[in-house]
Design a protein around this motif. Structure first.
Motif, mmCIF file in Angstrom:
data_model
loop_
_atom_site.group_PDB
_atom_site.id
_atom_site.type_symbol
_atom_site.label_atom_id
_atom_site.label_comp_id
_atom_site.label_asym_id
_atom_site.label_seq_id
_atom_site.Cartn_x
_atom_site.Cartn_y
_atom_site.Cartn_z
ATOM 1 N N ALA A 157 106.480 -16.120 -7.283
ATOM 2 C CA ALA A 157 105.160 -16.010 -6.661
ATOM 3 C C ALA A 157 105.133 -16.528 -5.235
ATOM 4 C CB ALA A 157 104.121 -16.768 -7.496
ATOM 5 N N VAL A 158 106.298 -16.875 -4.657
ATOM 6 C CA VAL A 158 106.304 -17.381 -3.287
ATOM 7 C C VAL A 158 105.877 -16.301 -2.305
ATOM 8 C CG1 VAL A 158 108.716 -16.825 -2.735
ATOM 9 C CG2 VAL A 158 107.629 -18.824 -1.682
ATOM 10 N N SER A 159 106.080 -15.047 -2.671
ATOM 11 C CA SER A 159 105.691 -13.929 -1.817
ATOM 12 C C SER A 159 105.255 -12.774 -2.708
ATOM 13 C CB SER A 159 106.861 -13.491 -0.930
ATOM 14 O OG SER A 159 106.556 -12.308 -0.222
ATOM 15 N N ASN A 160 104.359 -11.943 -2.205
ATOM 16 C CA ASN A 160 103.959 -10.745 -2.944
ATOM 17 C C ASN A 160 104.951 -9.604 -2.741
ATOM 18 O OD1 ASN A 160 101.820 -12.238 -3.776
ATOM 19 N ND2 ASN A 160 100.283 -11.186 -2.524
ATOM 20 N N HIS A 161 105.978 -9.844 -1.932
ATOM 21 C CA HIS A 161 107.075 -8.894 -1.777
ATOM 22 C C HIS A 161 108.202 -9.343 -2.701
ATOM 23 C CE1 HIS A 161 105.393 -6.881 1.792
ATOM 24 N NE2 HIS A 161 104.922 -8.080 2.094
ATOM 25 N N ALA A 162 108.501 -8.557 -3.713
ATOM 26 C CA ALA A 162 109.505 -8.955 -4.694
ATOM 27 C C ALA A 162 110.862 -9.207 -4.043
ATOM 28 C CB ALA A 162 109.626 -7.883 -5.777
ATOM 29 N N GLN A 163 111.209 -8.407 -3.028
ATOM 30 C CA GLN A 163 112.518 -8.590 -2.390
ATOM 31 C C GLN A 163 112.584 -9.912 -1.641
ATOM 32 O OE1 GLN A 163 111.063 -5.193 -1.022
ATOM 33 N NE2 GLN A 163 112.807 -3.838 -1.339
ATOM 34 N N PHE A 164 111.471 -10.319 -1.005
ATOM 35 C CA PHE A 164 111.435 -11.612 -0.317
ATOM 36 C C PHE A 164 111.599 -12.726 -1.350
ATOM 37 C CE2 PHE A 164 109.715 -15.349 1.640
ATOM 38 C CZ PHE A 164 109.907 -15.204 3.007
ATOM 39 N N ALA A 165 110.863 -12.651 -2.445
ATOM 40 C CA ALA A 165 110.968 -13.675 -3.487
ATOM 41 C C ALA A 165 112.386 -13.736 -4.049
ATOM 42 C CB ALA A 165 109.956 -13.397 -4.596
ATOM 43 N N ASN A 166 113.026 -12.587 -4.203
ATOM 44 C CA ASN A 166 114.398 -12.573 -4.699
ATOM 45 C C ASN A 166 115.348 -13.248 -3.722
ATOM 46 O OD1 ASN A 166 113.711 -11.226 -7.058
ATOM 47 N ND2 ASN A 166 114.159 -9.200 -6.231
ATOM 48 N N LEU A 167 115.086 -13.079 -2.423
ATOM 49 C CA LEU A 167 115.907 -13.758 -1.427
ATOM 50 C C LEU A 167 115.758 -15.279 -1.542
ATOM 51 C CD1 LEU A 167 115.396 -11.598 1.805
ATOM 52 C CD2 LEU A 167 117.486 -11.828 0.451
ATOM 53 N N VAL A 168 114.532 -15.750 -1.745
ATOM 54 C CA VAL A 168 114.304 -17.186 -1.907
ATOM 55 C C VAL A 168 115.023 -17.689 -3.159
ATOM 56 C CG1 VAL A 168 112.559 -18.980 -2.179
ATOM 57 C CG2 VAL A 168 112.097 -17.031 -0.696
ATOM 58 N N TRP A 169 114.942 -16.918 -4.240
ATOM 59 C CA TRP A 169 115.583 -17.266 -5.505
ATOM 60 C C TRP A 169 117.091 -17.427 -5.317
ATOM 61 C CZ3 TRP A 169 113.226 -17.038 -10.614
ATOM 62 C CH2 TRP A 169 114.124 -17.167 -11.673
ATOM 63 N N ALA A 170 117.686 -16.555 -4.501
ATOM 64 C CA ALA A 170 119.140 -16.547 -4.321
ATOM 65 C C ALA A 170 119.620 -17.502 -3.237
ATOM 66 C CB ALA A 170 119.604 -15.125 -3.993
ATOM 67 N N ASP A 171 118.715 -18.114 -2.510
ATOM 68 C CA ASP A 171 119.062 -18.967 -1.370
ATOM 69 C C ASP A 171 119.374 -20.372 -1.869
ATOM 70 O OD1 ASP A 171 119.245 -20.353 1.023
ATOM 71 O OD2 ASP A 171 117.513 -19.362 1.932
ATOM 72 N N PRO A 212 95.793 -17.885 1.900
ATOM 73 C CA PRO A 212 96.029 -16.463 1.629
ATOM 74 C C PRO A 212 95.116 -15.973 0.513
ATOM 75 C CG PRO A 212 98.111 -17.669 1.777
ATOM 76 C CD PRO A 212 97.017 -18.695 1.746
ATOM 77 N N ASP A 213 94.487 -14.817 0.707
ATOM 78 C CA ASP A 213 93.509 -14.381 -0.288
ATOM 79 C C ASP A 213 94.136 -13.636 -1.463
ATOM 80 O OD1 ASP A 213 93.992 -11.813 0.655
ATOM 81 O OD2 ASP A 213 91.944 -11.453 1.362
ATOM 82 N N GLU A 214 95.467 -13.416 -1.419
ATOM 83 C CA GLU A 214 96.151 -12.820 -2.568
ATOM 84 C C GLU A 214 97.294 -13.724 -3.026
ATOM 85 O OE1 GLU A 214 97.167 -8.704 -2.117
ATOM 86 O OE2 GLU A 214 95.191 -8.170 -1.322
ATOM 87 N N ASP A 215 97.036 -15.011 -2.977
ATOM 88 C CA ASP A 215 98.009 -16.021 -3.400
ATOM 89 C C ASP A 215 98.160 -15.974 -4.917
ATOM 90 O OD1 ASP A 215 99.460 -18.335 -3.981
ATOM 91 O OD2 ASP A 215 98.437 -19.529 -2.457
ATOM 92 N N ARG A 216 99.350 -15.648 -5.396
ATOM 93 C CA ARG A 216 99.603 -15.551 -6.830
ATOM 94 C C ARG A 216 100.219 -16.813 -7.407
ATOM 95 N NH1 ARG A 216 102.389 -9.499 -6.556
ATOM 96 N NH2 ARG A 216 100.559 -8.408 -5.732
ATOM 97 N N GLY A 235 95.041 -9.976 2.547
ATOM 98 C CA GLY A 235 96.214 -9.269 2.066
ATOM 99 C C GLY A 235 97.481 -10.086 2.022
ATOM 100 N N ALA A 236 97.373 -11.404 2.146
ATOM 101 C CA ALA A 236 98.554 -12.254 2.263
ATOM 102 C C ALA A 236 98.866 -12.972 0.964
ATOM 103 C CB ALA A 236 98.368 -13.276 3.384
ATOM 104 N N GLY A 237 100.163 -13.124 0.702
ATOM 105 C CA GLY A 237 100.624 -13.884 -0.440
ATOM 106 C C GLY A 237 100.827 -15.351 -0.094
ATOM 107 N N HIS A 238 101.386 -16.095 -1.033
ATOM 108 C CA HIS A 238 101.486 -17.553 -0.931
ATOM 109 C C HIS A 238 102.138 -17.997 0.385
ATOM 110 C CE1 HIS A 238 101.629 -21.623 -2.611
ATOM 111 N NE2 HIS A 238 102.871 -21.702 -2.183
ATOM 112 N N ASP A 274 95.066 -12.906 10.917
ATOM 113 C CA ASP A 274 93.970 -13.833 10.594
ATOM 114 C C ASP A 274 94.388 -15.276 10.854
ATOM 115 O OD1 ASP A 274 92.291 -11.771 9.800
ATOM 116 O OD2 ASP A 274 92.850 -11.916 7.685
ATOM 117 N N LEU A 275 95.624 -15.619 10.503
ATOM 118 C CA LEU A 275 96.113 -16.975 10.741
ATOM 119 C C LEU A 275 96.155 -17.276 12.232
ATOM 120 C CD1 LEU A 275 97.388 -19.623 9.736
ATOM 121 C CD2 LEU A 275 99.620 -18.460 9.768
ATOM 122 N N ASP A 276 96.654 -16.335 13.004
ATOM 123 C CA ASP A 276 96.738 -16.538 14.448
ATOM 124 C C ASP A 276 95.354 -16.759 15.050
ATOM 125 O OD1 ASP A 276 98.226 -16.368 17.063
ATOM 126 O OD2 ASP A 276 96.874 -14.659 17.311
#
Length: 323
Positions: free
Chosen positions: A215-229, A266-270, A295-298, A308-310
């Motif tokens: 759940a660190v990102s709503n992009h599964a590939q990004f989360a997989n990168l974190v998992w493998a890091d 983020p309004d789509e924080d899972r 539209g942003a994840g965690h 929006d953050l900027d």
């Protein structure tokens, strides 16, 4: 180490080439808008800081003429170099940007054997004090995930001009734990940590056993990168440190907090429900502002959320005359 006293970042410490020989962090860049991407050729300057018997890695974008500094704080399962793209947001691009790898993650430490969340608080507080002694430019703490609560706790006891946090929760409160425990990974964490007493607290387990890296990102590939890091979600975490994160009460009650604070959730924080941050945020007695990152994840990488953050950070800095 010859001394346990903190020394200035970069003070005659030679511990190797740092992120020049680490390439995994570059794979995260493809998920950020092109203007924010950081590559080897425009990466921050790397420094090392001898801190109470440990060596802490610090990324720094040197801007000696900048009117203010930003210290960016990562959460559990990430590290400072992953936050480098945020330093290129237009609202921050003219400020000095500092991002430590907190002990146990990135290039700092060895899995927090025997460490605690309070070590993180002390580490960042000492870094703030060093920066204040170096010059009198105002400092803003920018905290992501657990780093948001960390920024709050540091600001409660250190002189900073303001806090920007994407997440603010108090897991020491029963109602917060009940909400988090509704998630399978948090229920598992509670069961494991109930056994983490005495010598057992020194036991280390993979970060993704205890933390919802998916759940660190709503992009599964990004989360997989974190998992493998292996420097992030693929690393190891002591049970004692994880337990200390859940049991740490706020440094001061929110009603007594004094620094200006912006909550940019983020309004789509899972991972962390917005309501938990809003409940804590609603009690803060200092001047506050709130923004929702559309539209942003965690860990926000989406273009709409970053815009929006900027905007929120720029308005916050202008309102409190921090730049």
């Amino acid at each position: 180490m010859a001394s346990n006293a903190p020394s200035p970042p970069g003070s005659d410490i030679d511990v190797g080439p740092g992120y020049r020989e680490q390439h995994h962090w570059q794979r995260y860049q493809d998920f950020f808008p092109g203007a924010l991407r950081v590559r080897a050729g425009n990466a921050p300057t790397e420094q090392w800081w001898r801190w109470h018997g440990s060596v802490v890695h610090v990324d720094r974008v040197l801007r000696p003429d900048a009117p203010a500094k930003v210290i960016a704080l990562h959460g559990v399962g990430t590290y400072g170099r992953m936050l480098a793209p945020y330093g290129k947001l237009p609202a921050l691009a003219d400020l000095e940007f500092i991002a430590p790898d907190l002990p146990g993650f990135g290039l700092s430490g060895n899995g927090l054997l025997g460490g605690s969340y309070q070590d993180w608080v002390r580490c960042v507080r000492d870094l703030v004090r060093y920066e204040r002694a170096r010059d009198r430019r105002p400092i803003v703490l920018l905290g992501f995930s657990t780093g948001g609560r960390l920024a709050y706790d540091v600001a409660a006891r250190a002189e900073v001009a303001g806090v920007v946090a994407t997440c603010l929760v108090d897991p020491s409160r029963d109602e917060v734990r009940r909400t988090l425990a509704a998630r399978p990974e948090m229920a598992r964490l509670a069961r494991v940590l109930s056994l983490a007493r005495g010598p057992a607290s020194l036991s280390r387990v993979p970060v993704h056993w205890l933390v919802n890296i998916a759940a660190v990102s709503n992009h599964a590939q990004f989360a997989n990168l974190v998992w493998a890091d292996r420097l992030a979600g693929g690393g190891w975490l002591s049970l004692g440190f994880a337990r200390s994160c859940l049991e740490a009460a706020p440094a001061i009650e929110p009603e007594r907090f004094a620094s200006p604070l912006l909550l940019a959730h983020p309004d789509e924080d899972r991972w962390t429900p917005q309501k938990l941050s809003e409940d804590f945020f609603g009690r803060i007695g200092s001047p506050t502002r709130r923004a929702s990152l559309r539209g942003a994840g965690h860990l926000p990488v989406e273009e709409s959320g970053l815009a929006d953050l900027d905007r929120a950070v720029r308005d916050f800095l202008d309102e409190f005359d921090i730049q």
